[in-house]
Design an enzyme around this catalytic site. Sequence first.
Site, PDB file in Angstrom:
ATOM      1  CG  ASP A  82      46.035  32.263  33.028  1.00  0.00           C
ATOM      2  OD1 ASP A  82      46.429  33.415  33.281  1.00  0.00           O
ATOM      3  OD2 ASP A  82      45.111  32.012  32.231  1.00  0.00           O
ATOM      4  CG  HIS A  83      43.023  33.863  35.674  1.00  0.00           C
ATOM      5  ND1 HIS A  83      42.641  35.152  35.940  1.00  0.00           N
ATOM      6  CD2 HIS A  83      42.976  33.723  34.330  1.00  0.00           C
ATOM      7  CE1 HIS A  83      42.367  35.767  34.795  1.00  0.00           C
ATOM      8  NE2 HIS A  83      42.565  34.928  33.804  1.00  0.00           N
ATOM      9  CG  HIS A 181      38.524  36.039  30.771  1.00  0.00           C
ATOM     10  ND1 HIS A 181      38.613  37.044  31.697  1.00  0.00           N
ATOM     11  CD2 HIS A 181      39.770  35.511  30.673  1.00  0.00           C
ATOM     12  CE1 HIS A 181      39.858  37.110  32.153  1.00  0.00           C
ATOM     13  NE2 HIS A 181      40.589  36.199  31.548  1.00  0.00           N
ATOM     14  N   GLY A 182      36.466  34.261  27.203  1.00  0.00           N
ATOM     15  CA  GLY A 182      35.472  33.472  26.484  1.00  0.00           C
ATOM     16  C   GLY A 182      35.267  34.002  25.075  1.00  0.00           C
ATOM     17  CG  HIS A 209      44.227  37.770  31.040  1.00  0.00           C
ATOM     18  ND1 HIS A 209      44.114  36.638  31.801  1.00  0.00           N
ATOM     19  CD2 HIS A 209      45.442  38.296  31.315  1.00  0.00           C
ATOM     20  CE1 HIS A 209      45.213  36.495  32.520  1.00  0.00           C
ATOM     21  NE2 HIS A 209      46.037  37.483  32.255  1.00  0.00           N
ATOM     22  N   GLY A 210      41.901  37.063  27.412  1.00  0.00           N
ATOM     23  CA  GLY A 210      40.776  37.016  26.484  1.00  0.00           C
ATOM     24  C   GLY A 210      41.258  37.301  25.067  1.00  0.00           C
ATOM     25  CG  ASN A 231      46.846  35.011  29.073  1.00  0.00           C
ATOM     26  OD1 ASN A 231      48.021  35.300  28.841  1.00  0.00           O
ATOM     27  ND2 ASN A 231      46.380  34.829  30.280  1.00  0.00           N
ATOM     28  CB  THR A 234      37.995  30.932  24.078  1.00  0.00           C
ATOM     29  OG1 THR A 234      37.999  31.440  25.416  1.00  0.00           O
ATOM     30  CG2 THR A 234      36.575  30.583  23.689  1.00  0.00           C
TER      31      THR A 234
HETATM   32 ZN   LIG Z   1      42.494  35.400  31.840  1.00  0.00          ZN
END
Ligand SMILES: [Zn+2]
Length: 293
Positions: A82-83, A181-182, A209-210, A231, A234
Amino acid sequence: MPLVDLKDMLRHARAHGYAVGAYGAVGSNFVAAIVAGAEAAHAPVIVSFAESHFAHYDFPALIAAAQSTARRARVPVALFLDHGSGMDSAVAAIRHGCNGVMVDASHLPFDDNVAATRAVADMAHGAGVPVEGALGYVPGVEGEDAERHPGEMRPTSPGEAAIYVDATGVDFLAVSVGTVHGRLRGEPRLDLDRLAAIADAVGVPLVIHGGTGLSDEQYGALTARGVAKINYYTALSDLAAAAASNALADVEAGYTAAIDALRAAVADEVARTCAVFGAAGRADALLPACRHA
Ligand SMILES: [Zn+2]
């Protein structure tokens, strides 16, 4: 069930209107818990390793362990970088055993993103490994990993997405349609019209994402519009930290009590979200549609 081809897995998901969870792993206990949760849900699963976490574990050792876990799993599994920051990390991840990689050049200008992503896609395809590219920008808000994604959200343009997928040859496209994200602050607002337009413009499975913090209805709205990979990290991190810290409050119970608590919390959340994403119960139907990796 084996390690399976990620492209086959996500094609099946997009064709059938569900998403496979790509759960962030930060150690062998996470890997075991993620696979156990997927097994409980009879769901295909992606175990995801973010390059930004590599300082916290020995990546080559963990990916070797994850391959062993995947090969003994009762559900189809894929192992994902990832990333990834570029060519070097993609090459290393494939050598070590990832069977899908992301190249994240979404912070670069369009033409530079295309060039960097195209180079990684050419290399990875030569090794038989599919690639996720990212267009648009998903920022961080707060919580673990959020600080690694500074700056403002940039939504994905459907028109640029079509050009990008064509020019890079990516197999999956991560899009920016309102997630962060987060941890989220306040009500998440998803641009579902934009997502639908992107799905119309490109044929490849879409990636969010996130993924933490949306409502069940919102996850359903995503999978109805071409999203085949979500994804999710968190919430796992928060639940694992809470479970471990509760267990560790009783020192005499021992460190293994914290490991057991962490594993149970992560596995439960993975099983729950596999159901929310529509992936629960799909393992048996998916397997014949997938080449083995
Ligand atoms: Zn991501």
